[in-house]
Design an enzyme around this catalytic site. Structure first.
Site, PDB file in Angstrom:
ATOM      1  N   GLU A  10       0.839  -0.680  -0.016  1.00 48.37           N
ATOM      2  CA  GLU A  10       0.062  -0.129   0.116  1.00 48.37           C
ATOM      3  C   GLU A  10       0.706   1.218  -0.606  1.00 48.37           C
ATOM      4  O   GLU A  10       0.508   2.217  -0.170  1.00 48.37           O
ATOM      5  CB  GLU A  10      -1.310  -0.286   1.169  1.00 48.37           C
ATOM      6  N   GLN A 100       1.553   4.056  17.016  1.00 43.86           N
ATOM      7  CA  GLN A 100       1.919   3.067  16.521  1.00 43.86           C
ATOM      8  C   GLN A 100       3.244   2.165  16.094  1.00 43.86           C
ATOM      9  O   GLN A 100       3.898   0.996  16.357  1.00 43.86           O
ATOM     10  CB  GLN A 100       1.133   3.080  15.160  1.00 43.86           C
ATOM     11  N   MET A 291      -7.859  -2.853  13.104  1.00 41.94           N
ATOM     12  CA  MET A 291      -6.959  -3.880  14.455  1.00 41.94           C
ATOM     13  C   MET A 291      -6.259  -5.069  13.859  1.00 41.94           C
ATOM     14  O   MET A 291      -5.208  -5.492  14.228  1.00 41.94           O
ATOM     15  CB  MET A 291      -7.951  -4.011  15.398  1.00 41.94           C
ATOM     16  N   ASP A 293      -4.676  -5.081  11.441  1.00 41.22           N
ATOM     17  CA  ASP A 293      -3.282  -5.273  10.687  1.00 41.22           C
ATOM     18  C   ASP A 293      -2.095  -4.649  11.219  1.00 41.22           C
ATOM     19  O   ASP A 293      -1.370  -4.653  12.057  1.00 41.22           O
ATOM     20  CB  ASP A 293      -3.095  -4.503   9.269  1.00 41.22           C
ATOM     21  N   HIS A 316      -3.088  -2.601   3.821  1.00 40.45           N
ATOM     22  CA  HIS A 316      -2.359  -2.426   5.230  1.00 40.45           C
ATOM     23  C   HIS A 316      -2.195  -3.507   5.799  1.00 40.45           C
ATOM     24  O   HIS A 316      -0.778  -3.949   6.233  1.00 40.45           O
ATOM     25  CB  HIS A 316      -3.559  -1.326   6.044  1.00 40.45           C
TER      26      HIS A 316
END
Length: 353
Positions: A10, A100, A291, A293, A316
Site C-alpha cells: 500500500e 503505533q 485492529m 493489521d 494495510h
C-alpha cells in the site's frame, strides 16, 4: 542491514512505522528507500519524521536522512531507554500513528513503567482516533499482558492540532498469544461522541444517529457525550467525531469511528461509525480490520502461535505482514474463509528483559 522499498504494497507510512518498531526490538538496522512514493506528497512529512525521531530517542539510534521530504533513511538502533518522554509533533499530525511506532517496543521493554506526553492531533483524517486507541487497542493489548493507559488532556483536530495525550505503559516480560477466531456474544456497545469549538447539538446528533442505526440490530449502545460550554472550551480549533466499540464474551473489543468535517451532517458521521461496527458484527470477525493489521507486529513477538479473524484482507494488513517477515523469521498466514479471513501468526517469544 535490511533494505526496504517503501513503495511496496500500500506504500504508506505504516511500512515505516512497523520497520522502526521491529528494528528496535530485533536490533536489526534498516535502510528504507522510496518512502511514501505512491502518495501525492511523497517522502517524510512531519508526523512521520516525529515517529522516526521518537523511535531514535527511545532506542538511542543513529539516523541518516531524517528531514522533511526525505525519501530514504537509514536507522541503526542501540538499546531501549526507560524513562519519561515528551514528544511534540509540531502540527496536527496523528498522535495515534506515533503510538503505533512506539508501542510494540514499549510493551516488552525492560522497564517498570514508561510514560509519554505527546502533543499533536488526536482526531485527524486517515488515522485512528485517540478514543479507538484508548478503548479498543489498549484493551486488546491487555489480553497479551501489558497494561496501557491513555489519558486525553486536550483534543486536537486538523489543521490547528494542539491535542495533548499522556500514555503510561507497564510492559510485560513476554506477550501472550491471542487465539480468538469468532466474534462471540456481545456484552455491550459503548461510545464517545465529541464536539469541540462547536455547538453541543453536534455531539448529540452524532450519537443519536448511531443509536438509531444500531437499534435496528437490537443493540442499545451507551454513548458518552463530550462537549464544552462557550468560554470554557480549551481547544485550539473546531472538530467532532464519534468512536464506537463493542466487547465480546471472548474478551476482545471491536471498534469503528467516523470524523466530522465541514459540510458533513452530524447524522452522517454517527451513521458511518455505526455502519462500520455493524459490518464487523455481521461478518462474525473477532477483530475489526484496523485492529487486524495493528496486531501483527505484537503477535509476531508473542510467546506462541496466535489465531484471529478479520472481515477483510486489506492492503494495510497484507503489507504489514510482509514488513514483519523482513525482521522476524516466522510464519504468518492469511486464509480466506466464507465470511471472514483467518490470520495465523507464529510468535517468537521475544522480550527485552
Amino acid at each position: 542491514m535490511i533494505t526496504i522499498d517503501g513503495s511496496m504494497g500500500e506504500g504508506g507510512g505504516q511500512i515505516l512505522r512497523t520497520a522502526l518498531a521491529l528494528s528496535i526490538v530485533t536490533g536489526e538496522p534498516f535502510r528504507m528507500i522510496n518512502i511514501r512514493a505512491r502518495r501525492s506528497n511523497p517522502g517524510l512529512q512531519q508526523q512521520h519524521l516525529t515517529s522516526v525521531m521518537a523511535a531514535a530517542k527511545v532506542s538511542g539510534a543513529r539516523v541518516d536522512g531524517a528531514y522533511r521530504g526525505s525519501t530514504s533513511i537509514t536507522f541503526e538502533p542501540h538499546s531501549v531507554k526507560c524513562g519519561d518522554y515528551t514528544i511534540d509533533i509540531g502540527t496536527a499530525g496523528s498522535i495515534s500513528l506515533v503510538l503505533q511506532t512506539l508501542l510494540p517496543v514499549l510493551v516488552i521493554a525492560n522497564c517498570n513503567r514508561v510514560t509519554l506526553e505527546i502533543t499533536g492531533g488526536t482526531d485527524v483524517p486517515k488515522a485512528p482516533p485517540i478514543d479507538y486507541m484508548r478503548h479498543v487497542l489498549a484493551h486488546n493489548l491487555s489480553l497479551m499482558g501489558p497494561r496501557l493507559n491513555i489519558e486525553v488532556m486536550r483534543r486536537g483536530h486538523y489543521p490547528r492540532g494542539g491535542g495533548r495525550v499522556k500514555v503510561t505503559v507497564e510492559p510485560a516480560a513476554k506477550l501472550r498469544p491471542i487465539r480468538i477466531t469468532e466474534l462471540g456474544e456481545l456484552r455491550g456497545v459503548w461510545g464517545i461522541s465529541h464536539a469541540v469549538r462547536l455547538p453541543s447539538h453536534v455531539a448529540v446528533r452524532q450519537a443519536k444517529a448511531a443509536e438509531e442505526y444500531l437499534a435496528q440490530l437490537g443493540l442499545s449502545p451507551k454513548i458518552t457525550l463530550e462537549y464544552y460550554e462557550q468560554g470554557s472550551d480549551p481547544h485550539l480549533g473546531p472538530g467532532s467525531g464519534i468512536t464506537l466499540w463493542a466487547e465480546s464474551t471472548n474478551g476482545q473489543r471491536i471498534g469503528s469511528d467516523a470524523l466530522g468535517e465541514r459540510g458533513k451532517p452530524a447524522e452522517t458521521v454517527g451513521r458511518e461509525a455505526a455502519e462500520g461496527l455493524a459490518a464487523v458484527i455481521k461478518a462474525g470477525a473477532a477483530f475489526d480490520d484496523h485492529m487486524g493489521d495493528m496486531l501483527v507486529p505484537f503477535l509476531a513477538l508473542a510467546n506462541g502461535e496466535s489465531q484471529y479473524t478479520v472481515a477483510n484482507l486489506t492492503s494495510h494488513l497484507s503489507t504489514n505482514i510482509e514488513v514483519v517477515k523482513m525482521f522476524i523469521k516466522t510464519e504468518i498466514e492469511a486464509i480466506k474463509r466464507t465470511s471472514n479471513v483467518l490470520i495465523k501468526v507464529k510468535g517468537i517469544g521475544l522480550g527485552l528483559r
